[in-house]
Design an enzyme around this catalytic site. Structure first.
Site, PDB file in Angstrom:
ATOM      1  CB  THR A 170      -1.101  -0.094   1.249  1.00  0.00           C
ATOM      2  OG1 THR A 170      -0.238  -0.232   2.592  1.00  0.00           O
ATOM      3  CG2 THR A 170      -2.075  -1.113   1.163  1.00  0.00           C
ATOM      4  CB  THR A 171       4.166   2.146   1.451  1.00  0.00           C
ATOM      5  OG1 THR A 171       3.516   2.069   2.858  1.00  0.00           O
ATOM      6  CG2 THR A 171       4.977   3.281   1.494  1.00  0.00           C
ATOM      7  CE1 TYR A 221     -17.246   1.022   0.398  1.00  0.00           C
ATOM      8  CE2 TYR A 221     -17.708  -0.991  -0.959  1.00  0.00           C
ATOM      9  CZ  TYR A 221     -18.291   0.357  -0.233  1.00  0.00           C
ATOM     10  OH  TYR A 221     -19.376   1.111  -0.277  1.00  0.00           O
ATOM     11  CE1 TYR A 249      -0.671  -3.659   6.947  1.00  0.00           C
ATOM     12  CE2 TYR A 249      -0.536  -3.475   4.609  1.00  0.00           C
ATOM     13  CZ  TYR A 249      -0.553  -3.069   5.957  1.00  0.00           C
ATOM     14  OH  TYR A 249      -0.294  -1.665   5.826  1.00  0.00           O
ATOM     15  NE  ARG A 291      -4.953   3.837   4.162  1.00  0.00           N
ATOM     16  CZ  ARG A 291      -3.756   4.227   3.332  1.00  0.00           C
ATOM     17  NH1 ARG A 291      -2.801   4.839   4.214  1.00  0.00           N
ATOM     18  NH2 ARG A 291      -3.683   4.480   2.162  1.00  0.00           N
ATOM     19  CE  LYS A 329       2.606  -3.460   7.288  1.00  0.00           C
ATOM     20  NZ  LYS A 329       2.670  -2.469   5.878  1.00  0.00           N
ATOM     21  CB  ILE A 345       6.326  -4.416   6.988  1.00  0.00           C
ATOM     22  CG1 ILE A 345       6.660  -6.027   6.795  1.00  0.00           C
ATOM     23  CG2 ILE A 345       6.354  -4.079   5.650  1.00  0.00           C
ATOM     24  CD1 ILE A 345       5.602  -6.820   6.310  1.00  0.00           C
TER      25      ILE A 345
END
Length: 289
Positions: free
Chosen positions: A43-44, A106, A132, A137, A160, A200
């Site tokens: 995502t980063t 979502y 993760y 988010r 993560k 991470i």
């Protein structure tokens, strides 16, 4: 299998395209500065705006650039199970050491839905998988009991953990033998103090050697030195989230002359006020004069 400092690598763009020359420079920067692994297309890395072709090519390029010197944990998650399966197959095909799969965002699946999502992918692709969990988010948290169920699948090897809860990490480690990696830079020390194995990291894009030192001290049981690293890093870690990640970290890297800072919409440039705050944090750390 996975421990130490893994960088959640930003994706460098140039005129709207992935800048592979700059990507190579970033990979070499991390190899030289003690980062244990690179996480491309997370995502980063603005994975939500990468095409499938870009995703596969970028992971393949990173694997080639790394050339076995450190590990590559490929971002491969989606809120569509079949898309996540396709991305995980791609990661395996190009030679990644593992795949990082975010919880479906979502959709807000039930815990049973999360279990079936990961089980299907893990059983279809023989590659080490790291879950993760980042509910801020995605809108959904994977519960410790579900993590424990998934840990029984042989190639689901880690998580993560970015829920912000040390209790969550403690409960996971009490229920199963899975590797926990911090997903919050400011919580790396607390998470490792209860049994986590690394991070991470977003801030490792900026200060990889210091982030690696923190995790190394923790793994060696030298928590006095680890605390010193933590307190030094803490203000910079917080500055990486004064706007939506990865806006601040890309801006910081632009200020430091490492990339041009280009983002893909819907992400956009940082406000001048926040950029001033970020610059102040970089100055305080000693990164700019």
């Amino acid at each position: 299998m996975f421990n130490g400092s893994y960088v959640a690598l930003v994706t460098p763009f140039k005129n709207g395209q992935v800048d592979y020359q700059k990507l190579k420079e970033l990979v070499e920067f991390h190899v030289k500065n003690g980062t244990q692994g690179i996480v491309p297309c997370g995502t980063t890395g603005e994975s939500a705006t990468l095409s499938f072709d870009e995703h596969e090519q970028m992971i393949g390029e990173v694997v080639t650039m790394v050339a076995g010197r450190i590990q590559v944990l490929a971002g491969a998650g989606s809120n569509n199970t079949m898309e996540a399966l396709q991305l995980t197959k791609q990661a395996k095909k190009v030679g990644a050491d593992g795949a990082l799969l975010i919880t479906p965002y979502y959709n807000k699946p039930t815990q049973e839905g999360l279990y079936r999502h990961y089980k299907l992918i893990a059983e279809a692709v023989d590659i080490p998988i790291v879950l993760y969990n980042v509910p801020s988010r995605t809108g959904i948290s994977i519960l410790p009991e579900t993590v424990a169920r998934l840990a029984e699948i042989k190639n689901i090897v880690g998580i993560k953990e970015a829920s912000g809860s040390i209790d969550q990490t403690t409960q996971i480690l009490q229920l199963c033998n899975i590797t926990v990696l911090s997903g919050d830079d400011s919580l790396t020390l607390p998470i490792m103090s209860v049994g986590g194995k690394g991070v991470i990291s977003v801030v490792a894009n900026v200060v990889p050697a210091d982030t690696a030192a923190l995790t190394r001290h923790c793994l060696e049981g030298n928590f006095e030195e680890a605390r010193k690293c933590h307190h030094k890093l803490f203000p910079l870690c917080k500055s990486m989230f004064i706007e939506t990640n990865p806006i601040p970290v890309k801006t910081a890297m632009r200020i430091l002359g490492r990339i041009n800072g280009e983002l893909r919409l819907p992400l956009c440039d940082m406000t001048k006020e926040h950029e001033s705050q970020l610059t102040g944090a970089l100055k305080k750390y000693g990164l700019v004069s």
